[in-house]
Design an enzyme around this catalytic site. Sequence first.
Site, short mmCIF file in Angstrom:
data_model
loop_
_atom_site.label_atom_id
_atom_site.label_comp_id
_atom_site.label_asym_id
_atom_site.label_seq_id
_atom_site.Cartn_x
_atom_site.Cartn_y
_atom_site.Cartn_z
N ALA A 112 0.82 -1.22 0.00
CA ALA A 112 0.00 0.00 0.00
C ALA A 112 0.86 1.26 0.00
CB ALA A 112 -0.92 -0.01 1.20
N THR A 113 2.03 1.20 0.62
CA THR A 113 2.89 2.38 0.62
C THR A 113 3.23 2.76 -0.82
OG1 THR A 113 3.82 1.78 2.76
CG2 THR A 113 5.11 3.30 1.42
N ASN A 122 -6.42 3.21 10.49
CA ASN A 122 -5.69 2.05 11.00
C ASN A 122 -5.59 2.05 12.53
OD1 ASN A 122 -4.07 4.29 9.82
ND2 ASN A 122 -2.43 3.37 10.99
N GLN A 158 -6.87 -0.82 5.31
CA GLN A 158 -7.46 -1.51 6.46
C GLN A 158 -8.89 -1.97 6.20
OE1 GLN A 158 -5.84 -2.49 9.02
NE2 GLN A 158 -3.98 -1.25 8.98
N SER A 213 -3.31 -3.64 0.40
CA SER A 213 -2.11 -4.39 0.75
C SER A 213 -2.49 -5.81 1.17
CB SER A 213 -1.41 -3.67 1.91
OG SER A 213 -0.25 -4.35 2.28
N ALA A 214 -1.76 -6.80 0.63
CA ALA A 214 -2.13 -8.20 0.89
C ALA A 214 -1.96 -8.60 2.36
CB ALA A 214 -1.29 -9.13 0.01
N HIS A 215 -0.93 -8.07 3.02
CA HIS A 215 -0.64 -8.60 4.36
C HIS A 215 -1.61 -8.14 5.44
CE1 HIS A 215 1.57 -5.26 6.56
NE2 HIS A 215 1.65 -4.79 5.33
N THR A 233 9.99 -6.87 -12.38
CA THR A 233 9.49 -8.25 -12.47
C THR A 233 8.42 -8.50 -11.42
OG1 THR A 233 11.61 -8.98 -13.32
CG2 THR A 233 10.20 -10.68 -12.35
N CYS A 259 7.34 5.19 18.01
CA CYS A 259 8.74 5.38 18.35
C CYS A 259 9.48 5.89 17.12
CB CYS A 259 9.38 4.07 18.80
SG CYS A 259 8.60 3.42 20.24
#
Length: 381
Positions: A73-74, A153, A181, A201-203, A242, A327
């Site tokens: 997504a970034t 998020n 999200q 985003s897949a993760h 690729t 952080c």
Amino acid sequence: MKLPIYLDYNATTPVDTRVLQEMLPWFSENFGNAASRSHLYGWKAEEAVATARQQVAHLLHANDKEIVFTSGATEANNLALKGVFEALAHKGNHIITIATEHKAILDVCEHLKHLGAEISLLYPDNQGQISLEQIQGAIRPSTILVSAMYANNETGVIFPIRAIGALCQQHQIIFHTDATQAVGKIPIDVQNDHIDLLSLSAHKLYGAKGVGALYINRKNKNLHLVAQMDGGKHERGLRSGTLNVPGIVSLGTACVIAQQEMQSNAQSIALLRDVLENGLLQIPQTSVNGNTQCRLPHVSNIAFGGVDGELLLISLHDIAVSSGSACTSASVLPSHVLKAMGVADQLAYSSIRFSLGKYTTEEEILYTINHVKEVIAKLQQ
Ligand SMILES: Cc1ncc(COP(=O)(O)O)c(C=O)c1O
């Protein structure tokens, strides 16, 4: 029950074992390059990518030609914002976005500022919600793009995307949404929502890390993008490099499973989330951050008043959660999302994001409630 209990599904999700099974052959057995046009290895890989493209498109109610695969997504956000800014520079330089967006939007806007963009950063109300009037009021003749996330998020708050999309369409402004999200968690229809560009985003939906996509509305003739990655003209020239075939297969499969199981998962996860939230709200000086009426079913962001945020996080060793602070290399800062909503620094530090997933169990939730209660009681003493 395994400790620590994982309640950080908004950070990332485990790969669904069914997704993993689909991915595996594409690493070593069918390892072809999807761009190899002269042999079976390449054709097979190309076919797998084409199938995944259809699967992703189907979940969004899009056409498969409207999906460009990225590394996540970034990258999709970077391509959307930088790509539109560069392509529509002759039309204007003004972009509208929201202060509670992910850094993958805010930092891109910061970058574009140095290239001459004017950015209007809108602040949500104290519930994390944005109004249509605010967006309407920020529109200028030079506005080329509105970027507003589908769901936050940190708080799970869902923006009025369909109304924002309609407003943008009316003003012929490109509308981008970071739906990282929301995809796979709640139904999304890019056509009904008048979305021009959507990042995912897949993760975040039980697929692999390092793969995502950008939806690009090809019906909007005003929409143009300049590629941000040049090379072999993969992905119709919009994203050279690729293709990550196993990752793309994981994204496609994750989308199919999400589509089939979204409704039942959302219902059962929301039930557990509500048990958690109601349990935690029994603790004195606790409150929910963000609008609870328009919220993703699996997120609860809780402010624990009267305790030291840092001590709280250190003490909650039995659960894996995310705090209301970020952080940086030098220091711990309160979450920019909570700050933008007007949450005081002290309370932002002692806020915790609980994000549940389809593997969360009732036993884990009950344990979590007790664990948090015990820790807070100790800290408050
Ligand atoms: C709203 C939002 N946008 C973008 C991202 C970045 O996604 P990725 O890890 O695929 O680059 C995240 C992940 O934390 C997110 O929550």
